[in-house]
Motif scaffolding. Sequence first.
Motif, PDB file in Angstrom:
ATOM      1  N   UNK A 212       0.919  -1.351   0.044  1.00 35.75           N
ATOM      2  CA  UNK A 212      -0.204   0.051   0.130  1.00 35.75           C
ATOM      3  C   UNK A 212       1.001   1.144   0.005  1.00 35.75           C
ATOM      4  N   UNK A 213       0.351   2.375  -0.590  1.00 36.51           N
ATOM      5  CA  UNK A 213       1.368   3.593  -0.724  1.00 36.51           C
ATOM      6  C   UNK A 213       1.757   4.098   0.968  1.00 36.51           C
ATOM      7  N   UNK A 214       0.710   3.752   1.752  1.00 39.86           N
ATOM      8  CA  UNK A 214       1.394   4.263   3.247  1.00 39.86           C
ATOM      9  C   UNK A 214       1.573   3.160   4.108  1.00 39.86           C
ATOM     10  N   UNK A 215       2.199   1.956   3.688  1.00 37.55           N
ATOM     11  CA  UNK A 215       2.579   1.036   4.625  1.00 37.55           C
ATOM     12  C   UNK A 215       3.804   1.282   5.125  1.00 37.55           C
ATOM     13  N   UNK A 216       4.836   2.391   4.683  1.00 43.95           N
ATOM     14  CA  UNK A 216       5.964   2.508   5.369  1.00 43.95           C
ATOM     15  C   UNK A 216       5.690   3.136   6.900  1.00 43.95           C
ATOM     16  N   UNK A 217       4.229   3.838   6.990  1.00 44.85           N
ATOM     17  CA  UNK A 217       4.213   4.395   8.206  1.00 44.85           C
ATOM     18  C   UNK A 217       4.072   3.280   9.390  1.00 44.85           C
ATOM     19  N   UNK A 218       3.439   2.101   9.192  1.00 46.10           N
ATOM     20  CA  UNK A 218       3.510   0.904  10.104  1.00 46.10           C
ATOM     21  C   UNK A 218       5.045   0.672  10.263  1.00 46.10           C
ATOM     22  N   UNK A 219       5.942   0.678   9.337  1.00 47.35           N
ATOM     23  CA  UNK A 219       7.393   0.220   9.568  1.00 47.35           C
ATOM     24  C   UNK A 219       8.061   1.163  10.446  1.00 47.35           C
ATOM     25  N   UNK A 220       7.703   2.395   9.967  1.00 47.92           N
ATOM     26  CA  UNK A 220       8.766   3.526  10.420  1.00 47.92           C
ATOM     27  C   UNK A 220       9.072   3.692  11.847  1.00 47.92           C
ATOM     28  N   UNK A 221       7.970   3.495  12.386  1.00 47.47           N
ATOM     29  CA  UNK A 221       7.777   3.864  13.851  1.00 47.47           C
ATOM     30  C   UNK A 221       8.599   2.550  14.511  1.00 47.47           C
ATOM     31  N   UNK A 222       8.173   1.305  14.214  1.00 46.44           N
ATOM     32  CA  UNK A 222       8.950   0.195  15.056  1.00 46.44           C
ATOM     33  C   UNK A 222      10.373   0.280  14.685  1.00 46.44           C
ATOM     34  N   UNK A 223      10.752   0.606  13.351  1.00 50.02           N
ATOM     35  CA  UNK A 223      11.985   0.361  12.895  1.00 50.02           C
ATOM     36  C   UNK A 223      12.857   1.654  13.757  1.00 50.02           C
ATOM     37  N   UNK A 224      12.139   2.874  13.927  1.00 50.67           N
ATOM     38  CA  UNK A 224      12.660   4.135  14.475  1.00 50.67           C
ATOM     39  C   UNK A 224      13.093   3.506  16.009  1.00 50.67           C
ATOM     40  N   UNK A 225      12.075   3.151  16.587  1.00 50.31           N
ATOM     41  CA  UNK A 225      12.144   2.830  17.695  1.00 50.31           C
ATOM     42  C   UNK A 225      13.225   1.464  18.247  1.00 50.31           C
ATOM     43  N   UNK A 226      12.976   0.831  17.428  1.00 52.79           N
ATOM     44  CA  UNK A 226      14.293  -0.460  17.564  1.00 52.79           C
ATOM     45  C   UNK A 226      15.568   0.184  17.435  1.00 52.79           C
ATOM     46  N   UNK A 227      15.822   1.052  16.398  1.00 54.81           N
ATOM     47  CA  UNK A 227      17.201   1.611  16.149  1.00 54.81           C
ATOM     48  C   UNK A 227      17.885   2.322  17.115  1.00 54.81           C
ATOM     49  N   UNK A 228      16.698   3.460  17.652  1.00 55.05           N
ATOM     50  CA  UNK A 228      17.314   4.160  18.793  1.00 55.05           C
ATOM     51  C   UNK A 228      17.541   3.569  20.392  1.00 55.05           C
ATOM     52  N   UNK A 229      16.411   2.326  20.125  1.00 55.10           N
ATOM     53  CA  UNK A 229      16.928   1.597  21.607  1.00 55.10           C
ATOM     54  C   UNK A 229      18.276   0.943  21.519  1.00 55.10           C
ATOM     55  N   UNK A 230      18.415   0.537  20.120  1.00 54.26           N
ATOM     56  CA  UNK A 230      19.626  -0.260  20.176  1.00 54.26           C
ATOM     57  C   UNK A 230      20.897   0.471  20.479  1.00 54.26           C
ATOM     58  N   UNK A 231      20.813   1.726  19.975  1.00 53.30           N
ATOM     59  CA  UNK A 231      22.102   2.650  20.034  1.00 53.30           C
ATOM     60  C   UNK A 231      22.694   2.501  18.981  1.00 53.30           C
ATOM     61  N   UNK A 232      23.886   3.207  18.799  1.00 52.17           N
ATOM     62  CA  UNK A 232      24.534   3.646  17.634  1.00 52.17           C
ATOM     63  C   UNK A 232      25.487   2.306  16.766  1.00 52.17           C
ATOM     64  N   UNK A 233      25.636   1.229  17.854  1.00 50.14           N
ATOM     65  CA  UNK A 233      26.378  -0.024  16.954  1.00 50.14           C
ATOM     66  C   UNK A 233      25.362  -0.848  16.145  1.00 50.14           C
ATOM     67  N   UNK A 234      25.870  -1.082  15.112  1.00 50.23           N
ATOM     68  CA  UNK A 234      24.820  -1.502  13.812  1.00 50.23           C
ATOM     69  C   UNK A 234      24.354  -2.667  14.250  1.00 50.23           C
ATOM     70  N   UNK A 235      25.184  -3.851  14.416  1.00 52.87           N
ATOM     71  CA  UNK A 235      24.928  -5.134  14.652  1.00 52.87           C
ATOM     72  C   UNK A 235      24.387  -5.476  16.052  1.00 52.87           C
TER      73      UNK A 235
END
Lengths: 289, 347
Positions: A212-235
């Motif tokens: 769907x065109x706006x399916x990204x909204x569902x992903x972005x919040x979760x991805x954003x939160x996961x990345x910030x909670x994880x911190x700066x180390x990628x893996x």
Amino acid sequence: MDLFFSLALQILYGIANLALISLGLAIVFGMMRVINLAHGEFLMLGGYTVVVATNNGVNIWFAMLILAPLVVGIIGLIVERCLIQWLYGRMIDTLLATWGLSLLFIGIITSVFGASTSTVISPPLGAVTIGDYTSSGYELFLIFVVIVLLILVYLTLKFTSLGLVARATMQNADMAACLGISTSRIYMVTFSLGAAVSGLAGGLLAPITGVLPNIGVIYIAKAFITVISGGSAILAGTTSASVLLGGVNGIMSYVTGPTFGEVALLFTAIILLRLMPTGITGRFFRKSQ
Amino acid sequence: MRLYGTFSGTLVVAGLAIIFTLLAPSIFEFFTIITLTQVIGLSILALSLALVWGFGGILCFGQSAFFGIGAYAYSVAAVNIGGSTGAIFIAILAAAIFAAILGYFVFYGKVSDVYLAVITLTVSLILYSLMRRTSGPEYKIGKALLGGFNGTGSPPLNVPGNGSAMLFPMQTFYVSMAVLITAYVFTGWLVTTKFGRVCVSIRENDVRTELLGYDTRLYKLGLFSISAGIAGLGGVFFCVGVTRVTPDVFSLGQSALAIIWVIVGGRMTLIGPILATFVLYFLTSSLGSQQVFNANLVLGIILVIFVLLVPNGVVPTIAGWFERRRTKRYIRQKERRMKLRKHRATG
């Protein structure tokens, strides 16, 4: 026992799913301190690439594994050259500009393909039975892909010259530039690789979620939160945050239902950031990648 | 007299706004007046974000959470009390108290920058998923059903003390304009007080302000709660204008819009975001009815262009032109006077 296995598999899939959608964002955030809010739209574009390609008779495996990352990687390259490269070091401005970009992508895709799903593509793998329970073979495949992807990123960072140069730039961009490394080119490559990983993720998830065109909204919040909670180390960051948040989500979803699973995930992230404001890897495993 | 960025400037703008209010019924059609009430609610939201972000330096991604809490609190309270006056105050308090609790959590944990943005965004998304699940007769507060995805009805405003005397749309417009102007003057006054100045210095340099002996956590918490209260007030007028409140007030899109208004209008001013709200609202709604361009597409382009080319927003940029022209004129006058003096000295 069978129930336990099936549940464990479900939770493992949740974790893999979270890691898959956030890995591209984590690469870009970890390497360049850029928060890409158009990340969800990169996933969406990956999904559309697969749908359009399979509708035109391309093999679905080829479309998912090769075409989606390629197309989105090129889009990422264009975006980096036209927009992101002017905004390095201005974190909030990048965030806002990429948000604008995400709206722009949603607008373009809606104008071209319409606001609803064009075609549903079915997962190319059948069901797998574990005792009395059946599980989707495609979900197993996705778990496998995430593990392979994480290993690939690790190997690239650790054992290739590109990885070495990229890590040097990540640690100290000025010093790397003094040693003759074109940091601008490294950023460009990193951003488009991050975009390519997002495209791959979007392509792989398209058969499960549809596009769907706006399916990204569902992903972005979760991805954003996961990345910030994880911190700066990628893996280490992505993996630890995915395991924690995905695990909480899976267990709470099983106990109470999907809504509270989601709420528990977000709530855990808030508590986590209150206790460790720089993410998990800001506190632990500081030397990891 | 220097007007831009001073309290007398704020009062002049407020005076212009009163003139606009009195002229509005003869300029606009009746339907536009009805729509204006919800836009006023949205512009109060933009004002609150301008206060907390522009003057406190706190980028709150979930400002719409307080906006939505205000709207829901008003709707529930007004149905239960049977009148709107008390409900408005309950809405403001609910939003401010919620922000105070959240802010305690955040500011006293020394969470800053992007992390703060993520936490506020997360809270707003939690509320979004929770409110969507409240369909069914078991989810109600007093007499008000929460209504899940469809939301709950918001009663119109009424004459204070008389719950059955509803205000007409025109009167509602006057009341909401009056509230907007009051909120604007209040925030304009707030940033000139000592409290406001300390907040600005926190925005400029957090550590230095702390070293000067101010408890920055407390100031941030105060500003955050006040701005949340104003956002809650915006929520009240938005839901009165729409006559219903749905979980969409908590969505990512709503927060995005508020940020776009503030960016476009200019984050260091208070009037800029308000004007931007009005202009962009009518721009997107006319685009929506024409179907030539997608509204998202236009908003996206606007946001990208502004971040890249006009990062200060429209109002400060224009004010900057005038400032520069005045400075040039001042220099020219000074030069002429110098020349004259020289001329006299040499005879």
